[in-house]
Write a protein that holds these residues in place. Structure first.
Motif, short mmCIF file in Angstrom:
data_model
loop_
_atom_site.label_atom_id
_atom_site.label_comp_id
_atom_site.label_asym_id
_atom_site.label_seq_id
_atom_site.Cartn_x
_atom_site.Cartn_y
_atom_site.Cartn_z
N ASN A 107 -3.01 2.51 -7.28
CA ASN A 107 -3.75 4.00 -6.21
C ASN A 107 -4.01 5.06 -6.88
O ASN A 107 -5.32 5.68 -6.48
CB ASN A 107 -2.39 4.70 -5.92
CG ASN A 107 -1.72 5.18 -4.98
OD1 ASN A 107 -2.71 6.38 -4.57
ND2 ASN A 107 -1.51 5.01 -3.24
N ALA A 126 -11.00 -0.45 0.89
CA ALA A 126 -9.82 0.31 -0.04
C ALA A 126 -8.91 0.41 0.52
O ALA A 126 -7.84 0.62 -0.74
CB ALA A 126 -10.76 1.72 1.66
N ILE A 162 1.11 -0.75 -0.06
CA ILE A 162 0.00 0.34 0.07
C ILE A 162 0.25 1.58 0.25
O ILE A 162 0.34 1.99 -0.65
CB ILE A 162 -0.92 -0.22 0.78
CG1 ILE A 162 -1.80 -1.46 0.87
CG2 ILE A 162 -1.49 1.49 1.29
CD1 ILE A 162 -2.36 -1.55 2.29
N VAL A 191 -6.35 5.83 4.29
CA VAL A 191 -5.88 4.32 3.84
C VAL A 191 -5.00 4.14 4.40
O VAL A 191 -4.00 2.65 5.41
CB VAL A 191 -6.25 4.30 2.01
CG1 VAL A 191 -5.39 2.90 1.96
CG2 VAL A 191 -7.57 3.85 2.12
N ILE A 192 -3.81 5.41 4.13
CA ILE A 192 -2.33 4.96 4.86
C ILE A 192 -1.74 4.73 5.96
O ILE A 192 -1.67 4.13 6.97
CB ILE A 192 -1.42 6.06 4.00
CG1 ILE A 192 -0.85 5.75 2.40
CG2 ILE A 192 -0.14 6.76 4.69
CD1 ILE A 192 -0.81 6.83 1.72
N ALA A 222 -7.93 4.67 -6.98
CA ALA A 222 -8.58 4.47 -6.00
C ALA A 222 -8.60 6.12 -5.63
O ALA A 222 -9.73 6.69 -5.25
CB ALA A 222 -7.36 4.41 -4.96
N ARG A 223 -8.19 7.69 -5.70
CA ARG A 223 -7.94 8.13 -5.56
C ARG A 223 -9.04 9.37 -6.26
O ARG A 223 -9.78 9.53 -6.53
CB ARG A 223 -6.68 9.19 -5.91
CG ARG A 223 -6.17 9.29 -4.49
CD ARG A 223 -4.30 10.39 -5.10
NE ARG A 223 -3.85 9.73 -5.57
CZ ARG A 223 -3.14 9.88 -6.46
NH1 ARG A 223 -2.65 10.95 -6.34
NH2 ARG A 223 -2.08 9.09 -6.80
N ILE A 256 -11.69 7.88 -2.70
CA ILE A 256 -11.27 6.88 -1.60
C ILE A 256 -10.23 7.66 -1.46
O ILE A 256 -9.24 8.40 -1.75
CB ILE A 256 -10.04 6.01 -1.88
CG1 ILE A 256 -11.55 4.73 -2.21
CG2 ILE A 256 -9.77 5.15 -1.05
CD1 ILE A 256 -11.40 3.61 -3.01
N ASN A 257 -10.43 8.35 -0.18
CA ASN A 257 -9.27 9.54 0.48
C ASN A 257 -8.03 8.13 1.34
O ASN A 257 -7.73 7.56 2.42
CB ASN A 257 -9.89 9.49 2.36
CG ASN A 257 -9.26 9.88 2.46
OD1 ASN A 257 -7.65 11.11 2.21
ND2 ASN A 257 -9.72 11.19 3.55
N THR A 258 -7.31 8.20 -0.02
CA THR A 258 -5.89 7.03 0.01
C THR A 258 -5.08 7.95 1.56
O THR A 258 -4.38 6.70 2.22
CB THR A 258 -4.78 6.65 -1.10
OG1 THR A 258 -4.96 8.62 -1.17
CG2 THR A 258 -5.92 7.09 -2.02
N ASP A 259 -5.74 9.25 1.57
CA ASP A 259 -3.94 9.07 2.99
C ASP A 259 -5.19 8.68 4.46
O ASP A 259 -4.02 8.14 5.29
CB ASP A 259 -4.12 10.81 3.29
CG ASP A 259 -3.39 11.62 4.02
OD1 ASP A 259 -2.73 10.88 3.78
OD2 ASP A 259 -3.68 12.05 5.11
N THR A 262 -6.44 0.53 -2.98
CA THR A 262 -5.69 1.31 -3.18
C THR A 262 -4.03 0.41 -3.83
O THR A 262 -3.19 1.14 -4.03
CB THR A 262 -4.96 2.46 -1.81
OG1 THR A 262 -6.00 2.43 -1.68
CG2 THR A 262 -4.44 3.53 -1.38
#
Lengths: 234, 307, 257, 339
Positions: free
Chosen positions: B194, B186, B34, B207-208, B197-198, B202-205, B190
């Protein structure tokens, strides 16, 4: 009534300017196709509308509000969905999970919307638990469109939906596009292979070298010999 | 004959250390797939968890929180409570490290992230060493007697059964999280793509952050379990296991958490069984050699996808 | 000069190139056009050894080069560029060019010590060649710039310059005009023209900017659905109905799995 | 006066160590600075080089040694050559399975080989004498220089005290000269290589490996050469250490700290710049030594102080990565001469 208005937009990648002042308009509930030879800036236009690229000049208005330079996640919330040309699905997720991801920003129940999408794409209904990575190109395209429809958008943008598909599958895709449109969603398509797309469109735009060249109804554009010449130069 | 008769017992030890390696491997794999880099600080994040548990446990003892052994186990409520808090605190600490450092370096290449993770590894280890010193610390100094499983002649301690059970529970939990929760899906999305996903919203931040929370929690758990198994912890605890964990991850297919479980078990068992034939000190080298052989035969690992 | 016979390539179920045959004559600037997905870039990849054909042959100067690895094809005298320029960013323009020649003595690790004079001599010759190429393309003032700091169009010219370093007989250009502004495009066309007439280099180029193709190329080969559809002078090609159809509604055959 | 003598002697000692690190940083610069190879097993090659040199030059096993091998009493240069060759072979074996893959694999494999080397040094007593290590490694020209100065000072007790203080450590001066000479020769070699067509290919691989392959170069072979050459230089660094220390044991080689210090030296000095690599090794070793003095002012135990120093270096690395990733000296751009 106009849903999306793109007014004299200039955009590109870094110092490479691709669009030199393009204007288009999508009416609510209409199907609009943007065609043009490769390199005309069609995909760049899509990405700029969706906020993946920031325009250096011009305005974009959506549902009577300006969205110029808004980031994609905010544009999604305004009711616009985008299906990129390639890599438009999550291959290791199942069909069902791909659709769920489309509804990521929703907090309330979306099962009704999901059922509607399965009705729209009956092929997917039998394969809810199948991983999309193992599915064919046509089915992937349907998953991608389904994912984009999960938020019940006002406008669906499709980047070359029939690219790399066999002719019979491409026909199915366009049939589905008409069906989606019938449920009230406006659709903006970018296509190089223009005939199928223009047939189902209310309106078409022809871009060349990052500029507007023609604008007419789909039928008229199909009949227009000059459009063909544009592809072949001269 | 003598060597062969020891093998069933070694298999059991292998499953125990394989459990701990698997937990670590899942964390390393999730972070790799990820966030996109090999986290060399993972071993020291494990040690961090083990030491936070130690600190809280001594605090709880001083507060007279009871720690009467639960059934046959060597520890009781007080220790379990300390472990649970430690797992949470480690997750928080790991997220903080990400916010301060990794998140700001993410625009660089993954090699820069790897390099900075080495800095984090040494800093963490020496922070632990600064406060607790290099000498071993004991969770519980009581010696536990191993029970012999009748018929098989295999000896196993109740604590070791606990380690295996905790691992099974956590593997099931992580699987369920990835499979059934929105955030888990999610995370997989991601890892798949990635950029898409954005675009999907999807709020990839977030997810991180979640990836670090799970990675940190698994690290702490693995560290604490290693402390229970070894009976003591040192600041080098995680570093000593890191190579085996990486070997497990590469063996299973880098970036695939399920592969990490398989890889962890294979490495754990091979390491233990190897002690019947070669000096115990060579355990990490055994893992390393298995990894190199895997890279020669099939670099994508046992369960890895072809890229 | 280049004879392509019955070339075929499938990716998965997709027939990217299917029984494609055409020839490129020496001393021409041949255009290769066609709608998206017609298989043009795949043909380039097959010609230059970046992928191997399932079927068919390629002959270059009466020699079979089917399936040779890229560096061997390069040595036979075919150079190519890519759609997206791939310059070595933190190296200067001159260094970018000097890297290209193959079989440099100084690329053997011991030669800078053991055969220093020879290496120097060769290095000097390569540098001069690089300066020549830059002068020819009117890029001399950029020679010490980092390649990464060039504009998109300048990078395209650098790509062309890189192909010239090996004195190739045939140069394959993949969309040389994409993303290049009008002024630079004219310079690019002019450079290609001069290379063809003055240095006797043959060109085969994929391009979507039709004005560019029509002005520069003769003949033009049209590909569609992985095959050659038509060939002729630009004006001949323009008038063919099947070419128009291919662009506006053509679908290439796909075996959907 | 005595303090001044002390300081001078310390500076000489300091410069010997910094110079040794400079050799390691040069080796890493070929791998990382020019080619982009992520080797985190530097300490392994360093130790390997030291042991190889010690076994080649040291005395044969004595009665109380555990080892039964080595001790050929060959000269200094033969030892350095052996160090380089052994490290080169190990790097070659590591490079083959990993250099075609993503950089993570090389990183994991190099850390693995460093750990394996450490285990072998500890466990294979027949070769390495286990934890007791190798002793009486002959420093080159030790007897003539040290003995000569000692005899001279012994014959002249009338000379002032400070002269005795200064010259009793004369061998260190010689060794410093030797280290700097080796560093300088290696610097010249590496400079010539990276400015040759060979080095140009390496730099291009660092920028965009696929594009180099497309230009018809065998990138795998170039990467392997860079890895091997870098490791050989690191091995020489290990040898230089062994001849100075005269005694080495597994405890002399902290697996990660050594590696880590060299990385910080290169990154701080400026990767892709050989003078930067050497500058970085002196600066970082200065910081490292300086923190040693600094921690004396705080009420910390020895281990706490040691930990604190590593934490400081760790923070330094992260700060460089965040705020000055190009290091002190940037990569050089050589203008091309117009013919």
């Amino acid at each position: 009534m106009s849903l999306l208005t793109v007014n004299a937009v200039t955009s590109g990648y870094g110092d490479m300017e691709i669009l030199h002042g393009v204007s288009i308009e999508v009416g609510a509930g209409k199907i609009v196709t943007v065609i043009g030879p490769n390199g005309a800036g069609k995909s760049t236009l899509m990405k700029t509308i969706f906020g993946l690229l920031t325009p250096t000049a011009g305005q974009i208005t959506f549902a009577e509000k300006e969205i110029t330079g808004l980031s994609p996640d905010l544009v999604v919330r305004r009711g616009m969905a985008y299906v990129p040309q390639v890599e438009n699905i999550f291959p290791s997720l199942t069909v069902n999970e791909n659709l769920e991801m489309g509804a990521f920003i929703l907090t309330d129940d979306f099962s009704g919307q999901m059922e509607e999408i399965y009705q729209l794409f009956p092929i997917l209904n039998d394969r809810r638990k199948q991983r999309v990575g193992k599915m064919s190109g046509g089915e992937r395209q349907m998953v991608a469109m389904g994912r984009a429809l999960m938020l019940d958008p006002k406008l669906l943008m499709l980047d070359e939906p029939s690219a790399a598909l066999a002719p019979n599958l491409a026909a199915t895709i366009f049939e589905r596009i008409v069906a989606i449109n019938a449920s009230g969603v406006a659709i903006l398509i970018v296509e190089q292979n223009a005939k199928e797309s223009l047939k189902v469109s209310d309106r078409g735009y022809v871009l060349a070298s990052g500029r507007n060249r023609f604008e007419d109804t789909g039928e008229n554009l199909l009949a227009n010999q000059d459009v063909g010449q544009l592809y072949l130069g001269g | 004959m003598d060597i062969l008769s020891r093998i069933p017992q070694l298999l059991v030890y292998g499953v125990i250390s394989g459990s701990i390696l698997s937990l670590g491997g899942i964390g390393v794999s999730l972070i790799y797939s990820i966030i996109g880099f090999s986290n060399f600080a993972y071993g020291d994040m494990m040690a961090l968890g083990a030491y936070i548990a130690l600190g809280l446990f001594s605090l709880f003892v001083s507060w007279s929180i009871p720690n009467t052994p639960l059934g046959p186990l060597s520890f009781g409520f007080g220790f379990i409570l300390a472990a649970i808090f430690a797992i949470g605190l480690t997750a928080v600490a790991v997220v903080l490290i990400d916010r301060i450092l990794f998140n700001r370096l993410r625009s660089h290449s993954s090699v820069i992230l790897m390099m900075s993770s080495i800095g984090v590894a040494l800093a963490l280890r020496n922070i632990l060493q600064f406060f607790w010193g290099p000498q071993p610390h004991y969770y519980i100094e009581r010696i536990q007697i191993a029970t012999v499983i009748p018929g098989l002649g295999i000896r196993i301690k109740p604590d070791q059964v606990f380690i295996i059970l905790v691992t099974i529970v956590l593997v099931v939990l992580v699987h369920a999280f990835l499979k059934y929760t929105k955030m888990g899906k999610a995370m997989r999305a991601t890892a798949d793509n990635n950029a898409l996903a954005r675009v999907t919203g999807i709020n990839t931040d977030r997810v991180i952050v979640w990836t670090w929370v799970i990675g940190g929690a698994l690290a702490a758990t693995a560290g604490i379990l290693a402390g229970i198994e070894n009976k003591f912890i040192t600041p080098e605890l995680g570093w000593q296991m890191l190579l085996s964990i990486f070997a497990a991850v590469v063996l299973g297919g880098i970036g695939n958490p399920y592969g990490a479980i398989v890889g962890g078990m294979v490495i754990g068992i091979t390491e233990e069984v190897s002690t019947a034939f070669i000096p115990t000190g060579y355990k990490p080298a055994v893992a390393f050699i298995i990894m190199i052989l895997m890279l020669i035969v099939k670099p994508t690992g046992l369960l890895g996808k072809r890229r | 000069m280049l004879v392509v016979n019955n070339l075929s390539k499938c990716f998965g179920g997709l027939r990217a190139v299917h029984c494609c045959s055409f020839t490129v004559d020496s001393g021409t600037i041949t255009g290769l056009i066609g709608p998206n997905g017609a298989g043009k870039t795949t043909v380039f990849n097959l010609l230059t050894g970046f992928s191997n054909p399932d079927k068919g042959t390629v002959h270059f100067c009466d020699e079979e080069i089917t399936g040779l690895p890229p560096h061997r094809v390069f040595k036979k005298g075919i150079a190519r560029t890519f759609q997206i320029p791939r310059e070595w960013k933190a190296m200067t323009v001159v260094e970018n060019l000097m890297l290209v020649p193959t079989e440099q003595l100084g690329e053997r690790i011991w030669n800078p010590f053991l055969r220093r004079r020879l290496v120097r001599k060769q290095e000097h010759a390569i540098r001069e060649r690089a300066h020549e190429v830059l002068a020819f393309l009117e890029l001399t003032e950029l020679k010490d710039e980092y390649a990464g700091s060039l504009s998109g169009g300048q990078k395209k010219l650098l790509e062309l310059a890189k192909t010239m370093m090996g004195k190739p007989k045939l140069v394959l250009l993949d969309e040389p005009g994409a993303g290049v502004n009008r002024t630079l495009l004219r310079r690019l066309a002019d450079s290609i023209n001069r290379l063809c007439t003055e240095k006797k280099t043959t060109f085969l180029l994929i391009e979507h900017d039709m004005d560019f193709v029509m002005k520069l190329c003769n003949p033009v080969i049209v590909m569609s659905e992985g095959q050659k559809l038509a060939e002729g002078t630009p004006t001949e090609v323009q008038k063919k109905q099947e070419v128009l159809d291919a662009y506006l509604g053509g679908q290439y055959v796909a075996v959907d799995s | 006066m005595d303090t001044l003598i002390g300081i001078i002697n310390y500076v000489v000692f300091f410069a010997i160590t910094a110079g040794t690190y400079g050799i390691l940083a040069l080796g890493l610069n070929i791998q990382w600075g020019y080619t982009g190879l992520f080797n985190i097993g530097i300490a392994g090659f360093y130790a390997l080089g030291a042991y190889a040199a010690a076994l080649v030059s040291g005395p044969p096993p004595s009665a109380w040694d555990g080892r039964i091998f080595g001790g050929f009493e060959l000269p200094f240069l033969a030892g350095l050559l052996a160090a380089a060759v052994v490290c080169g072979i190990v790097a070659f074996l590591i490079g083959i399975p990993t250099l075609r893959l993503r950089s993570d694999y090389l990183a994991i494999a190099t850390i693995g080989i460093a750990e394996t080397i450490r285990l072998v040094l500890k466990n294979e007593s027949w070769l390495t004498n286990g934890v007791w290590g190798l002793q009486q490694i002959p420093s080159p020209f030790y007897d003539p220089i040290h003995g000569g100065v000692k005899a001279f000072l012994g014959n002249h007790p009338d000379l002032q005290g400070w002269i005795h203080g200064l010259f009793s450590k004369a061998y260190n001066w010689f060794y410093l000269f030797l280290v700097l000479a080796i560093l300088f020769v290696l610097y010249l070699i590496v400079e010539r290589l990276v400015n040759s067509p060979w080095g140009r290919v390496l730099k291009a691989i660092r920028e965009d490996e696929d594009a180099v392959a497309m230009s018809g170069k065998n990138t795998f072979s170039f990467k392997l050469q860079a890895l091997v050459l870098g490791a050989m230089i690191m091995g020489i660094g290990g040898g230089v250490y062994a001849y100075y220390a005269r005694f080495i044991s597994p405890a002399s080689f902290k697996p990660l700290y050594g590696t880590f210090l060299v990385w910080v030296m290169l990154i701080l000095g400026g990767s892709g710049n050989n003078r930067g690599a050497i500058l970085g090794s002196f600066v970082v070793w200065g910081i490292w030594a300086g923190t040693d003095f600094l921690t004396e002012y705080f009420p910390f135990s020895a281990t706490q102080a040691a930990s604190l120093r590593i934490i400081i270096i760790g923070v330094l690395l992260e700060a460089i990565l965040l705020w000055r990733p190009q290091g002190l000296l940037q990569r050089e751009r050589k203008p091309s001469k117009t013919p």
